[in-house]
Design an enzyme around this catalytic site. Sequence first.
Site, mmCIF file in Angstrom:
data_model
loop_
_atom_site.group_PDB
_atom_site.id
_atom_site.type_symbol
_atom_site.label_atom_id
_atom_site.label_comp_id
_atom_site.label_asym_id
_atom_site.label_seq_id
_atom_site.Cartn_x
_atom_site.Cartn_y
_atom_site.Cartn_z
ATOM 1 N N SER A 18 0.501 -1.140 0.344
ATOM 2 C CA SER A 18 0.707 -0.070 -0.272
ATOM 3 C C SER A 18 0.908 0.896 -0.283
ATOM 4 O O SER A 18 0.282 2.214 -0.085
ATOM 5 C CB SER A 18 -1.077 0.115 1.065
ATOM 6 N N TYR A 38 22.086 2.493 12.014
ATOM 7 C CA TYR A 38 21.553 1.868 10.530
ATOM 8 C C TYR A 38 21.896 0.402 10.336
ATOM 9 O O TYR A 38 21.808 -1.125 11.069
ATOM 10 C CB TYR A 38 20.570 2.166 9.228
ATOM 11 N N TYR A 94 18.793 -2.186 2.893
ATOM 12 C CA TYR A 94 19.300 -1.198 3.321
ATOM 13 C C TYR A 94 20.462 -1.368 3.853
ATOM 14 O O TYR A 94 20.858 -1.690 4.701
ATOM 15 C CB TYR A 94 18.415 -0.235 3.520
ATOM 16 N N LYS A 143 18.328 -7.148 8.873
ATOM 17 C CA LYS A 143 18.870 -7.151 7.750
ATOM 18 C C LYS A 143 19.557 -8.358 6.959
ATOM 19 O O LYS A 143 19.138 -9.138 6.147
ATOM 20 C CB LYS A 143 19.273 -5.836 7.403
ATOM 21 N N ASP A 149 -3.585 -8.764 8.829
ATOM 22 C CA ASP A 149 -2.345 -8.729 9.439
ATOM 23 C C ASP A 149 -1.478 -9.904 8.262
ATOM 24 O O ASP A 149 -1.551 -11.189 8.835
ATOM 25 C CB ASP A 149 -2.420 -8.935 11.369
ATOM 26 N N LEU A 205 7.464 -5.549 3.823
ATOM 27 C CA LEU A 205 7.014 -4.584 5.115
ATOM 28 C C LEU A 205 7.969 -4.290 5.736
ATOM 29 O O LEU A 205 9.047 -4.227 6.013
ATOM 30 C CB LEU A 205 6.389 -6.279 5.772
#
Length: 401
Positions: free
Chosen positions: A57, A242, A232, A251, A118, A146
């Site tokens: 979305s 990060y 990322y 990640k 969900d 997500l």
Amino acid sequence: MPSQVVNARIRGFICLNAHPGGCAANVSGQVDAVGRVLAQAGGAHARVGDVLVIGSSTGYGLSSLITTVFGYGARAVGVCLERAPQGDKTASAGWYNLAAVHRLARAAGRPVTTFNGDAYSRAIKDQVIQHLKASGARLDSVVYSLASPKRTDPATGVSWTSVLKPLGAPYRSKSISLGSDQITEVELAPASDADVEATRKVMGGEDWELWLSALLEAGVLAPGCRTVAYSYIGPELTYPIYRSGTIGKAKEHLEATARALHARLADQLGGAAYVSVNKAVTTQASSAIPVVPLYISILYQIMKAKGTHEGTAEQIARLYRDHLAPGRMPTLDADGRIRLDDREMDPATQSAVAALWPQITSENLFQLTDYAGFKQEFRALFGFEVPGIDYAQPVETDLAI
Ligand code: NAD
């Protein structure tokens, strides 16, 4: 059906409402952007058959839906977690984005089906599988995009909350206070082991693996099916918050999951699983990360001046055009990842970012960086400050998806 004038209600990095007309204009802008990027390849594009986008979305997932449906003629199913309109209360931006995608896709004869619920739950996975079986779909492409602060593990019922924290030592950095447009100093306490584990549970690869296992077992993946999840890395400047922080650990888990999934899909279907490392862009998720809005403001200033700036639509159109379209083999880095962040990580761009970083103060923030562009883009995520929209006019807010 309420028709009303909608004015932005923004609190820091959160916008409490959304403008349906602005969201629809954004979607049309993305359809056009995808068309421009694919036109650079010249000629007709191979069709992508059936696609599932998990996180469809907003942000990178929305652009994945738009690229596959409008760029490659795919029949798509999307999963998201968005707020429907209620009386005078507007829906969330993602809801309005999808209302526009559904409308344009219907007009183009390529219906999109959305499951709003969900994605981490077994119930949504079952509903999607039931729908795929009933419609005779076999997925050629599964996008996992997500970004969520929470996940309830369906096996144990335990809920996990992800955190954005450094590891080992506290991290002190300049950052932008989005409420006051001032440069401030933030200090973030280091994560505990429990924080690292919780963030891995939410943003690592566990749920991606559960989705692919369920789809594989249900027999709804086509031979040669390829799945991709987004990651990322970014520059050393943002490593503490990060890549070397809690989210970076998650990640790493996502990337390890890609390797395991790749072996399974290759073995069972001649398929593949990849992680694509994407560029830093303004999304609801990235705006909430401390320090990142300042980094993005500096990065945009430099990339726009060089003509290398891209938004989510340009990035994902390039992902399919150069790596994932039928018949294309992706180009991978030494760790097996697709790199869409090549222009962000260009050494000349990064040394320009590093040179500007220490110079930024509250006084020169608007002059030396593209903070104005970041702010405009942040508001546009919710349909506000979108060129061509007359915000004084009432709009229908009770839209269905
Ligand atoms: P976003 O906030 O714009 O989108 C998140 C999507 O997830 C939305 O569609 C939302 O509805 C959906 N979602 C969240 N929780 C859900 C749930 N429980 N059930 C169903 N749907 C749910 O985020 P984004 O920035 O586009 O991030 C998507 C991915 O791209 C993430 O993996 C992120 O790390 C990665 N990424 C982002 C950037 C960036 O700069 N924004 C850069 C590189 C990679």
